[in-house]
Design a protein around this motif. Structure first.
Motif, PDB file in Angstrom:
ATOM      1  N   HIS A  78     -56.585 -37.392 143.570  1.00 47.83           N
ATOM      2  CA  HIS A  78     -57.762 -36.896 142.860  1.00 47.83           C
ATOM      3  C   HIS A  78     -58.372 -35.731 143.636  1.00 47.83           C
ATOM      4  O   HIS A  78     -58.995 -35.940 144.683  1.00 47.83           O
ATOM      5  CB  HIS A  78     -58.816 -38.010 142.748  1.00 47.83           C
ATOM      6  CG  HIS A  78     -58.330 -39.251 142.072  1.00 47.83           C
ATOM      7  ND1 HIS A  78     -58.704 -39.603 140.795  1.00 47.83           N
ATOM      8  CD2 HIS A  78     -57.507 -40.244 142.490  1.00 47.83           C
ATOM      9  CE1 HIS A  78     -58.139 -40.757 140.460  1.00 47.83           C
ATOM     10  NE2 HIS A  78     -57.400 -41.158 141.479  1.00 47.83           N
ATOM     11  N   THR A 100     -67.667 -41.993 144.024  1.00 49.52           N
ATOM     12  CA  THR A 100     -66.766 -41.211 143.175  1.00 49.52           C
ATOM     13  C   THR A 100     -67.506 -40.505 142.050  1.00 49.52           C
ATOM     14  O   THR A 100     -67.389 -39.277 141.876  1.00 49.52           O
ATOM     15  CB  THR A 100     -65.667 -42.109 142.594  1.00 49.52           C
ATOM     16  OG1 THR A 100     -64.996 -42.760 143.672  1.00 49.52           O
ATOM     17  CG2 THR A 100     -64.683 -41.295 141.787  1.00 49.52           C
ATOM     18  N   GLU A 104     -67.964 -36.466 141.397  1.00 55.16           N
ATOM     19  CA  GLU A 104     -67.318 -35.804 140.268  1.00 55.16           C
ATOM     20  C   GLU A 104     -68.321 -35.059 139.388  1.00 55.16           C
ATOM     21  O   GLU A 104     -67.944 -34.099 138.705  1.00 55.16           O
ATOM     22  CB  GLU A 104     -66.522 -36.828 139.454  1.00 55.16           C
ATOM     23  CG  GLU A 104     -65.327 -37.368 140.235  1.00 55.16           C
ATOM     24  CD  GLU A 104     -64.370 -38.196 139.399  1.00 55.16           C
ATOM     25  OE1 GLU A 104     -64.618 -38.352 138.183  1.00 55.16           O
ATOM     26  OE2 GLU A 104     -63.370 -38.680 139.965  1.00 55.16           O
ATOM     27  N   TYR A 135     -55.506 -35.726 139.336  1.00 60.18           N
ATOM     28  CA  TYR A 135     -56.613 -36.010 138.429  1.00 60.18           C
ATOM     29  C   TYR A 135     -57.718 -34.987 138.661  1.00 60.18           C
ATOM     30  O   TYR A 135     -58.115 -34.738 139.811  1.00 60.18           O
ATOM     31  CB  TYR A 135     -57.198 -37.398 138.694  1.00 60.18           C
ATOM     32  CG  TYR A 135     -56.328 -38.549 138.272  1.00 60.18           C
ATOM     33  CD1 TYR A 135     -56.747 -39.442 137.293  1.00 60.18           C
ATOM     34  CD2 TYR A 135     -55.085 -38.772 138.868  1.00 60.18           C
ATOM     35  CE1 TYR A 135     -55.953 -40.523 136.906  1.00 60.18           C
ATOM     36  CE2 TYR A 135     -54.293 -39.842 138.496  1.00 60.18           C
ATOM     37  CZ  TYR A 135     -54.730 -40.716 137.510  1.00 60.18           C
ATOM     38  OH  TYR A 135     -53.937 -41.773 137.131  1.00 60.18           O
ATOM     39  N   THR A 137     -61.644 -33.878 136.661  1.00 62.25           N
ATOM     40  CA  THR A 137     -62.770 -34.679 136.179  1.00 62.25           C
ATOM     41  C   THR A 137     -62.828 -34.587 134.655  1.00 62.25           C
ATOM     42  O   THR A 137     -61.938 -34.021 134.023  1.00 62.25           O
ATOM     43  CB  THR A 137     -64.104 -34.193 136.775  1.00 62.25           C
ATOM     44  OG1 THR A 137     -64.401 -32.882 136.254  1.00 62.25           O
ATOM     45  CG2 THR A 137     -64.058 -34.142 138.294  1.00 62.25           C
ATOM     46  N   ARG A 203     -58.764 -42.226 132.522  1.00 62.80           N
ATOM     47  CA  ARG A 203     -58.967 -42.638 133.918  1.00 62.80           C
ATOM     48  C   ARG A 203     -58.359 -44.007 134.183  1.00 62.80           C
ATOM     49  O   ARG A 203     -57.491 -44.160 135.028  1.00 62.80           O
ATOM     50  CB  ARG A 203     -60.459 -42.661 134.264  1.00 62.80           C
ATOM     51  CG  ARG A 203     -60.665 -43.018 135.720  1.00 62.80           C
ATOM     52  CD  ARG A 203     -62.095 -43.110 136.148  1.00 62.80           C
ATOM     53  NE  ARG A 203     -62.154 -42.672 137.531  1.00 62.80           N
ATOM     54  CZ  ARG A 203     -62.658 -41.518 137.944  1.00 62.80           C
ATOM     55  NH1 ARG A 203     -63.199 -40.698 137.083  1.00 62.80           N
ATOM     56  NH2 ARG A 203     -62.620 -41.179 139.201  1.00 62.80           N
TER      57      ARG A 203
END
Length: 435
Positions: A78, A100, A104, A135, A137, A203
């Motif tokens: 990520h 997290t 993000e 990944y 966002t 996700r």
């Protein structure tokens, strides 16, 4: 042979098959030569045999005493979590809420996204990783920033916008319709543009409604050469939550299967708490597992079962899972994977660990022949590993008696310092600073 041909001399290793299942798993040339032109591998083999084929005046870069290998491939991480790596938490779900999601949120700012993308990619290259499944966002601009930074470096990268329409903060929530619309627009903008490849990215099941998963599956059907990436069966509390949210599904992975999301080019992060039917279904559909040992240990999620995955024939790869993972280095990831396997009663030879980080990952991603090996025509993404990078490595590797011992020492003692140089499409994109 073209006029821009370059050659690289050093010990040369690449894989032909999985060492767990083949006695002829790799090519190893202690004095080898890699020949590159137009960003592609032209030949790789014994120096004495190949040197005579070089045209007059061809440049030979001498990396004698070092190891030339295909660049590492990291199949799950990520980039928006770069700045929150090594954040303390009692477990996965509180870690998401505390660190997290707030991190993000900042990626609604394109300038912030671009800044992090630049650092993230430079860090990967410093660690010898030339391809990754990444990944972003929920913000489409986070994807644009990432792919723009990768394009500037001419890297083979896979990435996608996170789809997340429930069980998350309002500031990160999209809707089923907007997530599908944004994803399709990003596919059309970036997929197969240069070296970019797109991944449809819910996700994980708890943060998507059934409507969002349905649309994700429809996109996967409409764009069959795209990738899919998500999380599955990482943590026992998470698995219990999925059972509550999807009571009609047989298992966590069955949630994704019911929406048409198990197929080649689907990469499932973690895969710890699977049952035998889950593993069988992954093998049947050629859906792959991204094994994330440093994050699984860090978050206390569990230990991946290599033996059962191999018995079922699940395609496997290794991944750092930054920022739950605690290192960008695939060498450090091998170190932890070895220990995870031992705790589960298995043994991972070093040859297999390096296979999983190169050709094994390429196969899991359906990219064999494109990256991950030195077959003729493959993209010339490769790294130069220095067995004398640190005093301890120098001392230990001076005493090795086999290729397996050399690789094992690199996996257990190596880190970013062992990467002397990194090349993407035949161009040097990182060189280690020396004092």
């Amino acid at each position: 042979m073209t006029s821009n041909l370059q050659a690289y001399r050093g010990s040369l290793l690449h894989f032909l098959a999985d060492p767990a299942f083949s006695a002829q798993s790799h090519d190893w040339f202690e004095d080898g030569l890699l020949i590159v032109a137009d960003g592609k591998v032209q030949a790789a083999g014994d120096y004495a045999a190949l040197h005579a084929t070089l045209p007059p005046g061809a440049v030979v870069h001498d990396y004698s005493g070092k190891l030339l290998m295909p660049g590492f491939i990291d199949t799950h991480l990520h980039y928006p979590q770069t700045d929150m790596i090594a954040s303390p938490s009692a477990g996965l779900l509180p870690w998401l809420e505390t660190y997290t999601f707030p991190s993000e949120r900042q990626f609604e700012d394109s300038h912030h996204a671009a800044n992090v993308a630049d650092f993230f990619l430079d860090e990967l290259l410093r660690c010898g990783t030339t391809t990754a499944m990444v990944y972003c966002t929920v913000h489409p601009q986070s994807v644009d920033a990432f792919f723009a930074a990768a394009e500037q470096r001419n890297l083979r990268m896979v990435a996608g916008k996170v789809m997340m329409d429930r069980n998350c903060p309002d500031f990160l929530r999209d809707t089923a319709e907007t997530s599908a619309r944004d994803t399709e627009a990003l596919i059309q903008r970036w997929h197969k543009r240069g070296r970019a490849l797109y991944a449809i990215t819910p996700r994980f099941a708890p943060t998507s409604t059934e409507a969002q998963l349905q649309l994700a599956g429809e996109l996967a059907l409409a764009y069959p050469d795209t990738f899919i990436q998500t999380h599955v069966s990482e943590n026992e509390a998470e698995c219990a939550w999925v059972r509550e949210l999807f009571p009609n599904s047989r298992s966590y992975i069955d949630v994704y299967d019911s929406y048409g999301m198990m197929r080649p080019r689907a990469m499932y992060g973690h895969c710890i708490w699977l049952d035998e039917r889950d593993r069988q279904r992954m093998a049947e559909t050629r859906s792959a597992a991204a094994i994330c040992p440093t994050s699984n240990l860090f978050l206390g999620s569990g230990l991946f079962d290599f033996e059962r995955a191999d018995a079922a024939g699940v395609p496997l790869s290794l991944a750092t899972d930054v920022g739950g993972g605690t290192s960008f280095s695939m060498l450090q990831t091998m170190n932890e994977a070895y220990k995870v396997a031992r705790l589960k009663g298995s043994y991972l030879p070093a040859l297999r660990m390096f296979y999983l980080a190169t050709l094994g990952a390429a196969r899991a991603m359906q990219l064999e022949g494109t990256v991950g090996s030195f077959v003729q025509g493959a993209e010339a993404d490769f790294i130069v590993i220095d067995p004398q990078a640190t005093p301890l490595l120098q001392r230990r590797t001076a005493r090795v008696n086999s290729l397996e011992e050399l690789l094992f020492a690199l996996a257990l003692l190596g880190d970013d310092r062992a990467i002397a140089a990194t090349y993407a499409a035949g161009q040097q994109v990182h060189v280690r600073e020396t004092t």
